[in-house]
Write a protein that holds these residues in place. Structure first.
Motif, mmCIF file in Angstrom:
data_model
loop_
_atom_site.group_PDB
_atom_site.id
_atom_site.type_symbol
_atom_site.label_atom_id
_atom_site.label_comp_id
_atom_site.label_asym_id
_atom_site.label_seq_id
_atom_site.Cartn_x
_atom_site.Cartn_y
_atom_site.Cartn_z
ATOM 1 N N CYS A 102 -65.543 -19.737 -26.534
ATOM 2 C CA CYS A 102 -64.943 -18.583 -27.225
ATOM 3 C C CYS A 102 -63.548 -18.292 -26.692
ATOM 4 O O CYS A 102 -62.632 -17.969 -27.463
ATOM 5 C CB CYS A 102 -65.825 -17.346 -27.076
ATOM 6 S SG CYS A 102 -67.327 -17.400 -28.065
ATOM 7 N N GLU A 103 -63.381 -18.392 -25.366
ATOM 8 C CA GLU A 103 -62.055 -18.176 -24.776
ATOM 9 C C GLU A 103 -61.057 -19.195 -25.317
ATOM 10 O O GLU A 103 -59.921 -18.839 -25.662
ATOM 11 C CB GLU A 103 -62.126 -18.280 -23.250
ATOM 12 C CG GLU A 103 -62.721 -17.069 -22.570
ATOM 13 C CD GLU A 103 -62.751 -17.225 -21.052
ATOM 14 O OE1 GLU A 103 -61.835 -17.851 -20.483
ATOM 15 O OE2 GLU A 103 -63.706 -16.715 -20.450
ATOM 16 N N LYS A 104 -61.474 -20.457 -25.392
ATOM 17 C CA LYS A 104 -60.583 -21.500 -25.915
ATOM 18 C C LYS A 104 -60.199 -21.198 -27.363
ATOM 19 O O LYS A 104 -59.036 -21.306 -27.743
ATOM 20 C CB LYS A 104 -61.259 -22.875 -25.836
ATOM 21 C CG LYS A 104 -61.364 -23.431 -24.439
ATOM 22 C CD LYS A 104 -62.075 -24.783 -24.455
ATOM 23 C CE LYS A 104 -62.292 -25.308 -23.056
ATOM 24 N NZ LYS A 104 -63.051 -26.567 -23.049
ATOM 25 N N ARG A 105 -61.213 -20.803 -28.164
ATOM 26 C CA ARG A 105 -60.920 -20.488 -29.566
ATOM 27 C C ARG A 105 -60.010 -19.273 -29.673
ATOM 28 O O ARG A 105 -59.106 -19.224 -30.514
ATOM 29 C CB ARG A 105 -62.231 -20.235 -30.320
ATOM 30 C CG ARG A 105 -62.986 -21.522 -30.594
ATOM 31 C CD ARG A 105 -64.126 -21.429 -31.596
ATOM 32 N NE ARG A 105 -64.507 -20.139 -32.078
ATOM 33 C CZ ARG A 105 -65.726 -19.605 -31.970
ATOM 34 N NH1 ARG A 105 -66.676 -20.278 -31.356
ATOM 35 N NH2 ARG A 105 -65.999 -18.424 -32.473
ATOM 36 N N ALA A 106 -60.240 -18.268 -28.797
ATOM 37 C CA ALA A 106 -59.397 -17.069 -28.821
ATOM 38 C C ALA A 106 -57.956 -17.415 -28.462
ATOM 39 O O ALA A 106 -57.009 -16.919 -29.085
ATOM 40 C CB ALA A 106 -59.947 -16.022 -27.859
ATOM 41 N N VAL A 107 -57.779 -18.289 -27.454
ATOM 42 C CA VAL A 107 -56.424 -18.706 -27.058
ATOM 43 C C VAL A 107 -55.766 -19.470 -28.203
ATOM 44 O O VAL A 107 -54.588 -19.235 -28.537
ATOM 45 C CB VAL A 107 -56.472 -19.549 -25.764
ATOM 46 C CG1 VAL A 107 -55.150 -20.227 -25.496
ATOM 47 C CG2 VAL A 107 -56.880 -18.675 -24.582
ATOM 48 N N LYS A 108 -56.509 -20.373 -28.842
ATOM 49 C CA LYS A 108 -55.957 -21.128 -29.980
ATOM 50 C C LYS A 108 -55.573 -20.187 -31.113
ATOM 51 O O LYS A 108 -54.515 -20.349 -31.736
ATOM 52 C CB LYS A 108 -56.968 -22.164 -30.487
ATOM 53 C CG LYS A 108 -57.107 -23.372 -29.606
ATOM 54 C CD LYS A 108 -58.113 -24.365 -30.202
ATOM 55 C CE LYS A 108 -58.293 -25.554 -29.290
ATOM 56 N NZ LYS A 108 -59.277 -26.508 -29.814
ATOM 57 N N ALA A 109 -56.425 -19.189 -31.388
ATOM 58 C CA ALA A 109 -56.128 -18.235 -32.455
ATOM 59 C C ALA A 109 -54.884 -17.433 -32.107
ATOM 60 O O ALA A 109 -54.015 -17.207 -32.966
ATOM 61 C CB ALA A 109 -57.322 -17.296 -32.669
ATOM 62 N N GLU A 110 -54.762 -17.021 -30.854
ATOM 63 C CA GLU A 110 -53.588 -16.256 -30.435
ATOM 64 C C GLU A 110 -52.328 -17.102 -30.552
ATOM 65 O O GLU A 110 -51.293 -16.624 -31.026
ATOM 66 C CB GLU A 110 -53.777 -15.770 -28.996
ATOM 67 C CG GLU A 110 -52.791 -14.710 -28.580
ATOM 68 C CD GLU A 110 -53.088 -14.119 -27.213
ATOM 69 O OE1 GLU A 110 -52.159 -13.560 -26.624
ATOM 70 O OE2 GLU A 110 -54.238 -14.200 -26.754
ATOM 71 N N VAL A 111 -52.410 -18.374 -30.125
ATOM 72 C CA VAL A 111 -51.274 -19.284 -30.246
ATOM 73 C C VAL A 111 -50.912 -19.459 -31.714
ATOM 74 O O VAL A 111 -49.719 -19.429 -32.090
ATOM 75 C CB VAL A 111 -51.583 -20.643 -29.576
ATOM 76 C CG1 VAL A 111 -50.559 -21.694 -29.942
ATOM 77 C CG2 VAL A 111 -51.667 -20.479 -28.061
ATOM 78 N N SER A 112 -51.930 -19.597 -32.561
ATOM 79 C CA SER A 112 -51.681 -19.769 -33.990
ATOM 80 C C SER A 112 -50.990 -18.535 -34.569
ATOM 81 O O SER A 112 -50.029 -18.654 -35.346
ATOM 82 C CB SER A 112 -53.001 -20.031 -34.712
ATOM 83 O OG SER A 112 -52.802 -20.096 -36.109
ATOM 84 N N VAL A 113 -51.467 -17.340 -34.179
ATOM 85 C CA VAL A 113 -50.852 -16.097 -34.654
ATOM 86 C C VAL A 113 -49.405 -16.017 -34.193
ATOM 87 O O VAL A 113 -48.499 -15.671 -34.978
ATOM 88 C CB VAL A 113 -51.659 -14.871 -34.170
ATOM 89 C CG1 VAL A 113 -50.884 -13.579 -34.355
ATOM 90 C CG2 VAL A 113 -52.992 -14.781 -34.898
ATOM 91 N N LEU A 114 -49.182 -16.360 -32.916
ATOM 92 C CA LEU A 114 -47.805 -16.303 -32.394
ATOM 93 C C LEU A 114 -46.902 -17.316 -33.090
ATOM 94 O O LEU A 114 -45.733 -17.019 -33.379
ATOM 95 C CB LEU A 114 -47.812 -16.530 -30.877
ATOM 96 C CG LEU A 114 -48.403 -15.384 -30.042
ATOM 97 C CD1 LEU A 114 -48.477 -15.792 -28.569
ATOM 98 C CD2 LEU A 114 -47.590 -14.107 -30.198
ATOM 99 N N GLN A 115 -47.414 -18.508 -33.382
ATOM 100 C CA GLN A 115 -46.613 -19.507 -34.092
ATOM 101 C C GLN A 115 -46.288 -19.030 -35.509
ATOM 102 O O GLN A 115 -45.153 -19.182 -35.987
ATOM 103 C CB GLN A 115 -47.348 -20.852 -34.140
ATOM 104 C CG GLN A 115 -47.291 -21.604 -32.828
ATOM 105 C CD GLN A 115 -48.045 -22.930 -32.891
ATOM 106 O OE1 GLN A 115 -48.928 -23.103 -33.727
ATOM 107 N NE2 GLN A 115 -47.696 -23.832 -31.994
ATOM 108 N N THR A 116 -47.294 -18.450 -36.153
ATOM 109 C CA THR A 116 -47.066 -17.933 -37.502
ATOM 110 C C THR A 116 -46.024 -16.815 -37.458
ATOM 111 O O THR A 116 -45.106 -16.764 -38.291
ATOM 112 C CB THR A 116 -48.377 -17.399 -38.114
ATOM 113 O OG1 THR A 116 -49.335 -18.447 -38.125
ATOM 114 C CG2 THR A 116 -48.167 -16.871 -39.511
ATOM 115 N N TRP A 117 -46.138 -15.919 -36.475
ATOM 116 C CA TRP A 117 -45.160 -14.830 -36.344
ATOM 117 C C TRP A 117 -43.774 -15.384 -36.083
ATOM 118 O O TRP A 117 -42.779 -14.936 -36.658
ATOM 119 C CB TRP A 117 -45.600 -13.915 -35.199
ATOM 120 C CG TRP A 117 -44.661 -12.782 -34.938
ATOM 121 C CD1 TRP A 117 -44.492 -11.657 -35.653
ATOM 122 C CD2 TRP A 117 -43.723 -12.708 -33.876
ATOM 123 N NE1 TRP A 117 -43.537 -10.865 -35.131
ATOM 124 C CE2 TRP A 117 -43.018 -11.498 -33.999
ATOM 125 C CE3 TRP A 117 -43.385 -13.547 -32.806
ATOM 126 C CZ2 TRP A 117 -42.017 -11.092 -33.128
ATOM 127 C CZ3 TRP A 117 -42.400 -13.136 -31.936
ATOM 128 C CH2 TRP A 117 -41.720 -11.931 -32.108
#
Length: 136
Positions: free
Chosen positions: A95-110
């Motif tokens: 879950c931590e790995k997925r959360a980090v990936k999701a956060e990275v994805s959000v930051l890249q999109t932003w």
């Protein structure tokens, strides 16, 4: 007459001896009766103690079996809980790995959105600069 006296003495001694033996016999019977009573008491006491020991041993075995069953049950539950903890730790890391990936994805999109906005602003600025050059 001497023989008669001796015979009388012998009879008296015999009677005295007989009375003595009868008294001893009576005392021996009383002692035997008392000893039989004591032996019976000891035998009864011994039987009671044996019965008590057997009852206590049965209670002990019941308690021991209950303890062993409970101990095995808790050991099994402990093993299951340890497995669940390991699985939960693995799930948590996933879950931590997925959360980090999701956060990275959000930051890249932003980041991409902000870059797109900046490029739009740059394009407007360049257009305004061209317009100003053309007018001047």
């Amino acid at each position: 007459q001497v023989s008669q006296n001796e015979l009388d003495w012998f009879h008296q001694d015999s009677e005295t001896q007989m009375k003595k033996w009868q008294q001893e016999k009576k005392e021996n019977r009383e002692n035997l009766k008392a000893l039989k009573g004591t032996a019976k008491k000891h035998s009864d006491t011994n039987e009671r103690y044996l019965k008590t020991i057997n009852d206590k041993e049965k209670q002990y075995n019941v308690c021991l079996n209950t303890f062993l069953e409970t101990s095995n049950k808790f050991a099994n539950e402990k093993g299951k809980l340890e497995e669940l903890i390991k699985k939960s730790q693995g799930d948590s890391q996933e879950c931590e790995k997925r959360a980090v990936k999701a956060e990275v994805s959000v930051l890249q999109t932003w980041k991409e959105t902000e870059i797109w906005k900046l490029k739009g602003t740059i394009a407007k600025g360049e257009g305004n600069v061209r317009m100003l050059k053309a007018l001047s």
